[in-house]
Scaffold this motif. Structure first.
Motif, mmCIF file in Angstrom:
data_model
loop_
_atom_site.group_PDB
_atom_site.id
_atom_site.type_symbol
_atom_site.label_atom_id
_atom_site.label_comp_id
_atom_site.label_asym_id
_atom_site.label_seq_id
_atom_site.Cartn_x
_atom_site.Cartn_y
_atom_site.Cartn_z
ATOM 1 N N PHE A 108 48.303 34.321 48.057
ATOM 2 C CA PHE A 108 48.873 34.400 46.714
ATOM 3 C C PHE A 108 48.261 35.566 45.947
ATOM 4 O O PHE A 108 48.967 36.367 45.346
ATOM 5 C CB PHE A 108 48.648 33.088 45.957
ATOM 6 C CG PHE A 108 48.820 33.216 44.467
ATOM 7 C CD1 PHE A 108 50.076 33.355 43.916
ATOM 8 C CD2 PHE A 108 47.720 33.225 43.626
ATOM 9 C CE1 PHE A 108 50.235 33.495 42.539
ATOM 10 C CE2 PHE A 108 47.869 33.356 42.263
ATOM 11 C CZ PHE A 108 49.134 33.491 41.715
ATOM 12 N N GLU A 109 46.933 35.674 45.997
ATOM 13 C CA GLU A 109 46.244 36.753 45.284
ATOM 14 C C GLU A 109 46.703 38.119 45.785
ATOM 15 O O GLU A 109 46.968 39.023 44.989
ATOM 16 C CB GLU A 109 44.727 36.603 45.434
ATOM 17 C CG GLU A 109 44.171 35.407 44.696
ATOM 18 C CD GLU A 109 42.730 35.084 45.046
ATOM 19 O OE1 GLU A 109 42.082 34.401 44.250
ATOM 20 O OE2 GLU A 109 42.254 35.510 46.125
ATOM 21 N N SER A 133 49.575 38.837 47.269
ATOM 22 C CA SER A 133 50.984 39.078 46.941
ATOM 23 C C SER A 133 51.174 39.474 45.479
ATOM 24 O O SER A 133 52.140 40.152 45.141
ATOM 25 C CB SER A 133 51.826 37.845 47.255
ATOM 26 O OG SER A 133 51.583 36.811 46.322
ATOM 27 N N ARG A 134 50.270 39.068 44.616
ATOM 28 C CA ARG A 134 50.364 39.385 43.190
ATOM 29 C C ARG A 134 49.468 40.545 42.781
ATOM 30 O O ARG A 134 49.407 40.904 41.614
ATOM 31 C CB ARG A 134 49.996 38.162 42.349
ATOM 32 C CG ARG A 134 50.915 36.977 42.526
ATOM 33 C CD ARG A 134 52.312 37.330 42.044
ATOM 34 N NE ARG A 134 53.125 36.154 41.918
ATOM 35 C CZ ARG A 134 54.199 35.889 42.669
ATOM 36 N NH1 ARG A 134 54.572 36.730 43.596
ATOM 37 N NH2 ARG A 134 54.902 34.797 42.487
ATOM 38 N N LEU A 194 46.194 40.606 42.741
ATOM 39 C CA LEU A 194 45.055 40.100 41.969
ATOM 40 C C LEU A 194 43.762 40.324 42.747
ATOM 41 O O LEU A 194 43.772 40.378 43.974
ATOM 42 C CB LEU A 194 45.231 38.604 41.697
ATOM 43 C CG LEU A 194 46.450 38.209 40.883
ATOM 44 C CD1 LEU A 194 46.605 36.692 40.863
ATOM 45 C CD2 LEU A 194 46.359 38.752 39.479
ATOM 46 N N ARG A 236 45.824 37.427 32.765
ATOM 47 C CA ARG A 236 46.679 37.955 33.837
ATOM 48 C C ARG A 236 46.762 36.982 35.016
ATOM 49 O O ARG A 236 47.841 36.695 35.541
ATOM 50 C CB ARG A 236 46.126 39.295 34.296
ATOM 51 C CG ARG A 236 46.884 39.913 35.425
ATOM 52 C CD ARG A 236 46.299 41.292 35.757
ATOM 53 N NE ARG A 236 46.708 41.693 37.069
ATOM 54 C CZ ARG A 236 45.932 42.255 37.969
ATOM 55 N NH1 ARG A 236 44.677 42.510 37.683
ATOM 56 N NH2 ARG A 236 46.388 42.581 39.143
ATOM 57 N N ALA A 278 50.005 34.602 36.244
ATOM 58 C CA ALA A 278 50.498 34.683 37.617
ATOM 59 C C ALA A 278 50.535 33.304 38.272
ATOM 60 O O ALA A 278 51.504 32.958 38.959
ATOM 61 C CB ALA A 278 49.633 35.636 38.429
ATOM 62 N N ASP A 318 53.341 31.187 36.593
ATOM 63 C CA ASP A 318 54.643 31.653 37.062
ATOM 64 C C ASP A 318 54.913 31.203 38.497
ATOM 65 O O ASP A 318 56.025 30.797 38.825
ATOM 66 C CB ASP A 318 54.743 33.176 36.973
ATOM 67 C CG ASP A 318 54.813 33.676 35.542
ATOM 68 O OD1 ASP A 318 55.026 32.854 34.623
ATOM 69 O OD2 ASP A 318 54.629 34.894 35.340
ATOM 70 N N ALA A 319 53.901 31.262 39.337
ATOM 71 C CA ALA A 319 54.071 30.878 40.732
ATOM 72 C C ALA A 319 54.292 29.379 40.892
ATOM 73 O O ALA A 319 55.111 28.948 41.698
ATOM 74 C CB ALA A 319 52.852 31.312 41.545
ATOM 75 N N GLU A 321 58.057 36.014 49.858
ATOM 76 C CA GLU A 321 57.091 34.943 50.039
ATOM 77 C C GLU A 321 57.445 34.040 51.208
ATOM 78 O O GLU A 321 56.604 33.346 51.737
ATOM 79 C CB GLU A 321 57.009 34.097 48.771
ATOM 80 C CG GLU A 321 56.534 34.865 47.570
ATOM 81 C CD GLU A 321 56.708 34.089 46.294
ATOM 82 O OE1 GLU A 321 56.961 32.880 46.358
ATOM 83 O OE2 GLU A 321 56.603 34.685 45.225
#
Length: 84
Positions: A25-26, A28-29, A31, A47, A51, A54-55, A65
């Protein structure tokens, strides 16, 4: 959806269900590594929180994804090949 009302493990489980892992996840965003862990420990980051919210609240995952590509699945081990 407020993250404050969700248990930390529920947040991580929701991210794992959708992305496979919190680290995925981190990535893909875009982060920083361990940013979700820091957020869940109480270090505020608008931020990262946005994220995550939203996810988790998103109903339909992006195509990036989810993959239907099965070409990366390894063949069965020779001892298990007959079980298929």
């Amino acid at each position: 959806m407020a993250l404050a009302h969700m248990h930390k493990e529920d947040i991580k489980a929701a991210l794992r269900k959708r992305f496979g892992s919190v680290a995925a996840f981190e990535r893909s965003r875009g982060l920083p590594e361990k940013s979700v862990t820091d957020l869940l420990r109480g270090y505020a980051s608008a931020r990262v929180e946005k994220a995550v919210v939203d996810a988790i609240s998103g109903a339909v995952p992006d195509q990036s994804e989810v993959s239907d590509d099965n070409s990366t699945i390894a063949p069965a081990h020779r001892l298990n090949a007959q079980a298929r």
